[in-house]
Scaffold this active site. Structure first.
Site, short mmCIF file in Angstrom:
data_model
loop_
_atom_site.label_atom_id
_atom_site.label_comp_id
_atom_site.label_asym_id
_atom_site.label_seq_id
_atom_site.Cartn_x
_atom_site.Cartn_y
_atom_site.Cartn_z
N ASP A 12 0.85 -1.19 0.00
CA ASP A 12 0.00 0.00 0.00
C ASP A 12 0.89 1.24 0.00
OD1 ASP A 12 -2.09 -1.79 0.47
OD2 ASP A 12 -1.91 -1.57 2.64
N ASP A 68 0.42 8.40 7.91
CA ASP A 68 0.65 7.01 8.33
C ASP A 68 1.99 6.90 9.04
OD1 ASP A 68 -1.42 5.43 7.38
OD2 ASP A 68 -0.54 5.17 5.40
N GLU A 111 1.62 -2.40 11.35
CA GLU A 111 1.24 -2.71 9.97
C GLU A 111 2.16 -2.01 8.97
OE1 GLU A 111 -3.01 -2.46 8.97
OE2 GLU A 111 -2.36 -1.54 7.10
N GLU A 112 2.75 -0.91 9.39
CA GLU A 112 3.59 -0.14 8.46
C GLU A 112 5.04 -0.60 8.40
OE1 GLU A 112 2.36 1.84 6.30
OE2 GLU A 112 0.35 1.78 7.16
N ASP A 146 -2.00 -0.78 14.28
CA ASP A 146 -2.18 -0.19 12.95
C ASP A 146 -2.24 1.31 13.21
OD1 ASP A 146 -2.95 0.79 10.55
OD2 ASP A 146 -4.68 -0.52 10.28
N LEU A 194 -2.52 4.17 11.50
CA LEU A 194 -3.57 5.03 10.94
C LEU A 194 -4.34 4.22 9.90
CD1 LEU A 194 -4.26 7.78 11.87
CD2 LEU A 194 -2.97 8.74 10.00
N ASP A 195 -5.46 3.70 10.34
CA ASP A 195 -6.27 2.85 9.49
C ASP A 195 -7.22 3.69 8.65
OD1 ASP A 195 -7.40 0.12 8.92
OD2 ASP A 195 -9.17 1.21 9.60
N GLU A 238 -5.63 -5.58 12.97
CA GLU A 238 -6.99 -5.08 12.75
C GLU A 238 -8.04 -6.06 13.31
OE1 GLU A 238 -6.52 -2.47 8.73
OE2 GLU A 238 -6.34 -4.62 8.43
#
Ligand code: FDP
Length: 321
Positions: free
Chosen positions: A52, A58, A81-82, A102, A104-105, A267
């Site tokens: 992504d 983020d 997640e990043e 996560d 910034l979802d 998540e």
């Protein structure tokens, strides 16, 4: 603090870790509220491990959360997640908790001023002081979480969390810079009035999912009443609305993504813990999300989550019962 008193053995470390996350949330919230005025909107030009496009916010949120916990002595490892791999805290500072998050979802909503959120999951470490923290600490099933929650940057900023004693919501009062208890003991209705799914994927879904979504849309001979549709495309915002008003959110597998899109550890599992504690349920179609034993940090899972009876209906169709 009230809940900590129910556990005479508690050392206060978990409460302090939650405070650390509150501090990170306030810093991210300030930045989100000023986005558009400062040069923080837009892509950073890099891709994350899942391919992504990373947004500048983020990356800002990712660092802010890590910096808030890393040198406190309360956490031994973080995974986001990043980031490609976990980040191990310096050996002499390793504490007893593991933080998965996560930052910034809902990244595609950042630039257009739509609600976004931060999700967190806290486990107790399983490695000993001697061997040092490792990925093993991160790969634990959701039922072992000691706390989980999210921060929603919406019309107000809210922290919603559970430590396994119900779900409580706090609203950030910007005039004093504190989260105040505004929604004690949140309960999710057993049957939802909303269904939330990206229906543009209809043609890629298996017939079972088409039948479930069709039933939520049109009703199903008395088993399910037809529902209203609501889909923001920010998981935290969609889940929060359904938690408060009753509803079911689906991100199923499809022909292109056989494991769905959402990540188990950052998540699905934390949100499943919150939603279960509020009286709802979460499944991948066959199994309770909290029972899934992860094998990889960035593992994905199909997710059906929300009001208990709606999730049970979906699972019964998908398992042919
Ligand atoms: P995003 O890609 O914008 O970060 O987890 C990712 C997520 O958003 C969820 O917040 C959201 O529910 C979902 O993906 C939206 O995906 P679709 O655009 O495929 O509906």
């Amino acid at each position: 603090m009230e809940q900590e008193r129910l556990h005479p053995e508690a050392t206060g470390e978990l409460s302090n870790l939650l405070y650390d996350l509150c501090l990170a949330a306030k810093i991210i919230s300030r930045q989100v509220r000023r986005a558009g005025l400062t040069d923080i909107l837009g892509g950073s030009g890099t891709l994350n491990v899942s391919g992504d496009l990373q947004q500048k916010l983020d990356m800002f949120a990712n660092e802010t959360v890590r910096n808030a916990v890393q040198h406190t002595g309360r956490v031994c490892i973080t995974a986001s997640e990043e980031d490609e791999g976990p980040v191990v805290c310096p050996r002499e500072e390793q504490g007893k908790y593991v933080l998965l998050y996560d930052p910034l979802d809902g990244s595609t909503n950042i630039d257009v001023n739509v609600s976004i959120g931060t999700i967190f999951s806290i486990h107790r470490r399983v490695t000993g002081q001697q061997e040092g923290a490792s990925e093993l600490d991160c790969l634990q099933p959701g039922y072992r979480q000691v706390a989980a929650g999210y921060i929603l940057y919406g019309s107000s900023t809210m922290l919603v969390y559970t430590t396994g004693q119900g779900v409580h919501g706090f609203t950030l009062d910007p005039t004093i810079g504190e989260f105040l208890l505004s929604h004690p003991d949140i309960r999710s209705p057993d049957v939802g009035k909303y269904y939330s799914v990206n229906e543009s994927h209809w043609n890629k879904w298996a017939p079972g999912i088409q039948r479930v979504v069709g039933a939520f849309k049109n009703g199903d001979g008395g088993r399910v009443e037809a529902k209203n549709a609501r889909y923001i495309g920010s998981l935290v915002a969609d889940i929060h609305r359904n938690l408060m008003s009753g509803g079911v959110f689906l991100y199923p597998a499809d022909a292109i993504s056989p494991q769905g899109k959402l990540r188990l550890l950052y998540e699905a599992a934390p949100l499943a813990f919150v939603v279960e504690q509020a009286g709802g349920a979460a499944t991948d179609g066959r199994r309770n999300i909290l029972d899934i034993k992860p094998t990889a940090l960035h593992q994905r899972t199909p997710l059906i989550i929300g009001s208990k009876q709606d999730v049970a209906f979906a699972q019964s169709v998908l398992t042919g019962q």
